[in-house]
Motif scaffolding. Structure first.
Motif, PDB file in Angstrom:
ATOM      1  N   THR A 274       0.844  -1.183   0.000  1.00  0.00           N
ATOM      2  CA  THR A 274       0.000   0.000   0.000  1.00  0.00           C
ATOM      3  C   THR A 274       0.883   1.238   0.000  1.00  0.00           C
ATOM      4  O   THR A 274       2.101   1.136   0.242  1.00  0.00           O
ATOM      5  CB  THR A 274      -0.942   0.008   1.220  1.00  0.00           C
ATOM      6  OG1 THR A 274      -1.831   1.112   1.124  1.00  0.00           O
ATOM      7  CG2 THR A 274      -0.153   0.109   2.524  1.00  0.00           C
ATOM      8  N   THR A 275       0.301   2.395  -0.277  1.00  0.00           N
ATOM      9  CA  THR A 275       1.076   3.636  -0.361  1.00  0.00           C
ATOM     10  C   THR A 275       0.387   4.747   0.400  1.00  0.00           C
ATOM     11  O   THR A 275      -0.841   4.806   0.463  1.00  0.00           O
ATOM     12  CB  THR A 275       1.258   4.086  -1.830  1.00  0.00           C
ATOM     13  OG1 THR A 275      -0.026   4.187  -2.452  1.00  0.00           O
ATOM     14  CG2 THR A 275       2.117   3.099  -2.595  1.00  0.00           C
ATOM     15  N   GLY A 282      -0.205  10.886  -5.404  1.00  0.00           N
ATOM     16  CA  GLY A 282      -0.758   9.755  -6.158  1.00  0.00           C
ATOM     17  C   GLY A 282       0.101   9.277  -7.304  1.00  0.00           C
ATOM     18  O   GLY A 282      -0.233   8.269  -7.947  1.00  0.00           O
ATOM     19  N   LEU A 283       1.218   9.960  -7.577  1.00  0.00           N
ATOM     20  CA  LEU A 283       2.081   9.532  -8.688  1.00  0.00           C
ATOM     21  C   LEU A 283       2.683   8.155  -8.432  1.00  0.00           C
ATOM     22  O   LEU A 283       2.856   7.364  -9.368  1.00  0.00           O
ATOM     23  CB  LEU A 283       3.204  10.547  -8.913  1.00  0.00           C
ATOM     24  CG  LEU A 283       2.812  11.909  -9.484  1.00  0.00           C
ATOM     25  CD1 LEU A 283       4.055  12.801  -9.596  1.00  0.00           C
ATOM     26  CD2 LEU A 283       2.153  11.750 -10.848  1.00  0.00           C
ATOM     27  N   LEU A 284       3.016   7.880  -7.175  1.00  0.00           N
ATOM     28  CA  LEU A 284       3.590   6.575  -6.844  1.00  0.00           C
ATOM     29  C   LEU A 284       2.573   5.467  -7.085  1.00  0.00           C
ATOM     30  O   LEU A 284       2.881   4.450  -7.717  1.00  0.00           O
ATOM     31  CB  LEU A 284       4.067   6.571  -5.396  1.00  0.00           C
ATOM     32  CG  LEU A 284       4.600   5.235  -4.844  1.00  0.00           C
ATOM     33  CD1 LEU A 284       5.748   4.712  -5.685  1.00  0.00           C
ATOM     34  CD2 LEU A 284       5.019   5.401  -3.394  1.00  0.00           C
ATOM     35  N   ALA A 285       1.363   5.674  -6.618  1.00  0.00           N
ATOM     36  CA  ALA A 285       0.308   4.680  -6.855  1.00  0.00           C
ATOM     37  C   ALA A 285       0.060   4.519  -8.344  1.00  0.00           C
ATOM     38  O   ALA A 285      -0.144   3.407  -8.838  1.00  0.00           O
ATOM     39  CB  ALA A 285      -0.976   5.100  -6.152  1.00  0.00           C
ATOM     40  N   GLU A 300      -5.087  -0.791  -2.064  1.00  0.00           N
ATOM     41  CA  GLU A 300      -5.548   0.575  -1.845  1.00  0.00           C
ATOM     42  C   GLU A 300      -4.361   1.459  -1.478  1.00  0.00           C
ATOM     43  O   GLU A 300      -3.286   0.976  -1.127  1.00  0.00           O
ATOM     44  CB  GLU A 300      -6.591   0.634  -0.724  1.00  0.00           C
ATOM     45  CG  GLU A 300      -6.076   0.130   0.610  1.00  0.00           C
ATOM     46  CD  GLU A 300      -7.156   0.128   1.687  1.00  0.00           C
ATOM     47  OE1 GLU A 300      -7.992   1.060   1.670  1.00  0.00           O
ATOM     48  OE2 GLU A 300      -7.157  -0.783   2.527  1.00  0.00           O
ATOM     49  N   GLY A 301      -4.582   2.780  -1.588  1.00  0.00           N
ATOM     50  CA  GLY A 301      -3.560   3.738  -1.231  1.00  0.00           C
ATOM     51  C   GLY A 301      -4.207   5.016  -0.743  1.00  0.00           C
ATOM     52  O   GLY A 301      -5.420   5.205  -0.871  1.00  0.00           O
ATOM     53  N   VAL A 342      -3.655   0.175   8.468  1.00  0.00           N
ATOM     54  CA  VAL A 342      -5.004   0.470   7.967  1.00  0.00           C
ATOM     55  C   VAL A 342      -5.363  -0.436   6.797  1.00  0.00           C
ATOM     56  O   VAL A 342      -6.481  -0.954   6.704  1.00  0.00           O
ATOM     57  CB  VAL A 342      -5.112   1.948   7.559  1.00  0.00           C
ATOM     58  CG1 VAL A 342      -6.415   2.210   6.807  1.00  0.00           C
ATOM     59  CG2 VAL A 342      -5.020   2.851   8.781  1.00  0.00           C
ATOM     60  N   ALA A 343      -4.409  -0.641   5.895  1.00  0.00           N
ATOM     61  CA  ALA A 343      -4.675  -1.444   4.692  1.00  0.00           C
ATOM     62  C   ALA A 343      -4.482  -2.932   4.923  1.00  0.00           C
ATOM     63  O   ALA A 343      -4.866  -3.740   4.072  1.00  0.00           O
ATOM     64  CB  ALA A 343      -3.770  -0.981   3.556  1.00  0.00           C
ATOM     65  N   GLY A 344      -3.867  -3.294   6.040  1.00  0.00           N
ATOM     66  CA  GLY A 344      -3.585  -4.705   6.283  1.00  0.00           C
ATOM     67  C   GLY A 344      -2.587  -5.259   5.286  1.00  0.00           C
ATOM     68  O   GLY A 344      -2.717  -6.406   4.827  1.00  0.00           O
ATOM     69  N   ALA A 345      -1.572  -4.458   4.938  1.00  0.00           N
ATOM     70  CA  ALA A 345      -0.605  -4.834   3.901  1.00  0.00           C
ATOM     71  C   ALA A 345       0.700  -5.317   4.509  1.00  0.00           C
ATOM     72  O   ALA A 345       1.087  -4.915   5.610  1.00  0.00           O
ATOM     73  CB  ALA A 345      -0.331  -3.645   2.977  1.00  0.00           C
ATOM     74  N   ASP A 346       1.383  -6.175   3.776  1.00  0.00           N
ATOM     75  CA  ASP A 346       2.692  -6.665   4.205  1.00  0.00           C
ATOM     76  C   ASP A 346       3.776  -5.616   4.040  1.00  0.00           C
ATOM     77  O   ASP A 346       4.774  -5.611   4.768  1.00  0.00           O
ATOM     78  CB  ASP A 346       3.088  -7.900   3.384  1.00  0.00           C
ATOM     79  CG  ASP A 346       2.050  -9.003   3.465  1.00  0.00           C
ATOM     80  OD1 ASP A 346       1.798  -9.479   4.586  1.00  0.00           O
ATOM     81  OD2 ASP A 346       1.497  -9.373   2.416  1.00  0.00           O
ATOM     82  N   ALA A 347       3.607  -4.732   3.051  1.00  0.00           N
ATOM     83  CA  ALA A 347       4.606  -3.706   2.757  1.00  0.00           C
ATOM     84  C   ALA A 347       3.899  -2.380   2.524  1.00  0.00           C
ATOM     85  O   ALA A 347       2.746  -2.338   2.077  1.00  0.00           O
ATOM     86  CB  ALA A 347       5.437  -4.087   1.538  1.00  0.00           C
ATOM     87  N   ALA A 348       4.595  -1.302   2.846  1.00  0.00           N
ATOM     88  CA  ALA A 348       4.026   0.030   2.644  1.00  0.00           C
ATOM     89  C   ALA A 348       5.151   1.007   2.350  1.00  0.00           C
ATOM     90  O   ALA A 348       6.264   0.855   2.848  1.00  0.00           O
ATOM     91  CB  ALA A 348       3.244   0.480   3.865  1.00  0.00           C
ATOM     92  N   ILE A 349       4.833   2.010   1.554  1.00  0.00           N
ATOM     93  CA  ILE A 349       5.801   3.049   1.227  1.00  0.00           C
ATOM     94  C   ILE A 349       5.127   4.393   1.441  1.00  0.00           C
ATOM     95  O   ILE A 349       3.969   4.585   1.058  1.00  0.00           O
ATOM     96  CB  ILE A 349       6.330   2.897  -0.220  1.00  0.00           C
ATOM     97  CG1 ILE A 349       7.607   3.708  -0.424  1.00  0.00           C
ATOM     98  CG2 ILE A 349       5.305   3.184  -1.245  1.00  0.00           C
ATOM     99  CD1 ILE A 349       8.855   2.995   0.016  1.00  0.00           C
ATOM    100  N   SER A 350       5.807   5.319   2.090  1.00  0.00           N
ATOM    101  CA  SER A 350       5.258   6.654   2.342  1.00  0.00           C
ATOM    102  C   SER A 350       6.202   7.705   1.789  1.00  0.00           C
ATOM    103  O   SER A 350       7.420   7.504   1.752  1.00  0.00           O
ATOM    104  CB  SER A 350       5.040   6.880   3.844  1.00  0.00           C
ATOM    105  OG  SER A 350       6.279   6.908   4.535  1.00  0.00           O
ATOM    106  N   VAL A 351       5.630   8.825   1.362  1.00  0.00           N
ATOM    107  CA  VAL A 351       6.430   9.924   0.806  1.00  0.00           C
ATOM    108  C   VAL A 351       5.910  11.234   1.353  1.00  0.00           C
ATOM    109  O   VAL A 351       4.713  11.529   1.265  1.00  0.00           O
ATOM    110  CB  VAL A 351       6.351   9.958  -0.738  1.00  0.00           C
ATOM    111  CG1 VAL A 351       7.299  11.037  -1.276  1.00  0.00           C
ATOM    112  CG2 VAL A 351       6.674   8.613  -1.347  1.00  0.00           C
TER     113      VAL A 351
END
Length: 412
Positions: A274-275, A282-285, A300-301, A342-351
């Motif tokens: 997720t992002t 939103g460019l990353l997504a 989701e992002g 929140v997304a229940g994701a294994d990986a996440a990236i934030s900017v």
């Protein structure tokens, strides 16, 4: 063999559009071993177009013209080129049938009479079907060769790649074959330094670096009688590059993008991602969504531009925002952790960062970006400084975020 590029269109001369076609074709022709000494832009004027084309065919083996193949009166490329080659135009039944089919499928509404202009072709020309539009490409052979390609990039690129490039390659006594080595986590200067000795010693195959935003591409090219012979020539060079760059090479396939490599890595590990984006909006997504099948890993992002959104949607602590600010390593970490939960994701990236042109301070200048990366409970943050305008800074942040995520996944 020499090639010359002519881009047709008054809108290019006026600066209304950027001439990306010429840059793309120049790079592709160089990869085919063609020498390009001249590039010209000419407006939609019959007299000037004729003079430009006559001069080009007098000094170059191949002239590639893009644009001016549409249905309107100012689309003159085909007519003027036919005049230069002394050819009459006739209606090609095959092209007319393809135009009819294009409109029948509902791509562009009702066919109008001026569309049949695109079915007119010069005598003796080879017609190149356009799988993405109505204007066919054309090849006229004489003392020189003129190749006419539609101007829209989404028509020009696939037509050149699939149909024109093989034609050009077959004209040469020895074929030109190449492999692309795509690298991230290494800057252009560093990459070139790492291969300087290879470039100094090159004969056949050769190696050429191309800088991209956040990436470096190395094209290895060999001249040989067959593709198998070329592969044998290139293999030692490719192995040497693998030895020098290691896992910083994300692909050796021409068509694979960085985002595709990241999605494939997530699929291999059966991870979801997720992002959470602020300055990139939103460019990353969007880069991840460019990959067919990305829905298998991306659910989701979030775009959390305001502090309130960071608190409400990602559970970033208000105290963190007050004490350290939205652009800080602490906020980037909490954004990554929050969106993963929140997304229940294994990986996440934030900017989060300051893209510019305003908003910067001495302590936090324009171009400062923090990227947080969460993978299976571990979270790390990177501080980046980019130097460019707003668009460039945002693009650079996205490229770096993809590279950061890839690196973290590789070490998982």
């Amino acid at each position: 063999m020499t090639v010359e590029l002519i881009s047709v269109g008054t809108e290019i001369l006026l600066g209304n559009i950027v001439n990306t076609n010429a840059a793309y074709l120049a790079e592709q022709c160089a990869a085919l071993g063609l020498s390009c000494y001249y590039q010209t832009v000419v407006g939609d004027n019959e007299e000037r177009m004729e003079a430009t084309i006559r001069q080009a065919v007098s000094r170059s083996d191949v002239v590639i013209l893009t644009g001016g193949l549409g249905p309107t009166k100012d689309d003159l490329t085909k007519e003027v080129t036919a005049k230069v080659f002394g050819r009459e135009l006739y209606e090609d039944p095959h092209s007319r049938a393809r135009i009819e089919e294009y409109f029948r499928r509902g791509h562009a509404g009702k066919v109008t009479d001026n569309n049949w202009k695109q079915a007119m072709v010069p005598e003796g020309a080879k017609v190149i079907d356009n799988d993405n539009g109505t204007a066919p490409g054309l090849i006229l052979e004489g003392e020189a060769i003129a190749i006419l390609i539609p101007g829209p990039p989404n028509e020009m690129k696939p037509m050149f790649d699939k149909k024109i490039a093989p034609y050009l390659n077959a004209l040469q006594p020895e074929g030109i074959y190449s492999r692309m080595v795509k690298i991230c986590s290494v800057g252009e200067s560093r990459a070139e330094t790492m291969i300087a000795d290879l470039m100094d010693q090159q004969t056949n195959p050769t190696i050429a670096p191309y800088a991209k935003t956040g990436e470096v591409h190395l094209r290895v090219t060999a001249k040989a009688k067959s593709e198998a012979d070329a592969e044998a020539l290139m293999e030692p060079m490719l192995q040497e590059l693998k030895s020098r760059f290691g896992d910083r090479i994300y692909t050796m396939e021409e068509d694979v993008t960085l985002e595709e490599a990241v999605v494939r890595l997530l699929e291999e590990k059966h991870f979801s991602v997720t992002t959470a984006e602020s300055c990139t909006g939103g460019l990353l997504a969007g880069r991840l969504m460019n990959v067919p099948g990305a829905s298998s890993v991306y659910k989701e992002g979030f775009i959390t531009y305001s502090n309130e959104a960071k608190e409400r949607l990602l559970n970033v602590n208000r105290e963190t925002l007050v004490q350290y600010g939205a652009v800080s390593p602490q906020t980037a970490i909490e954004m990554a952790q929050g969106v993963a939960k929140v997304a229940g994701a294994d990986a996440a990236i934030s900017v989060t960062g300051i893209a510019g042109p305003g908003g910067g301070t001495k302590e936090k200048p324009v171009g400062l970006v923090y990227i947080g990366c969460y993978v299976n409970g571990r979270v790390h943050v990177e501080e980046c400084f980019f130097h460019g305008n707003r668009e460039k800074n945002r693009e650079s942040a996205v490229a770096r975020a993809l590279t950061f995520l890839r690196n973290e996944l590789l070490h998982e």
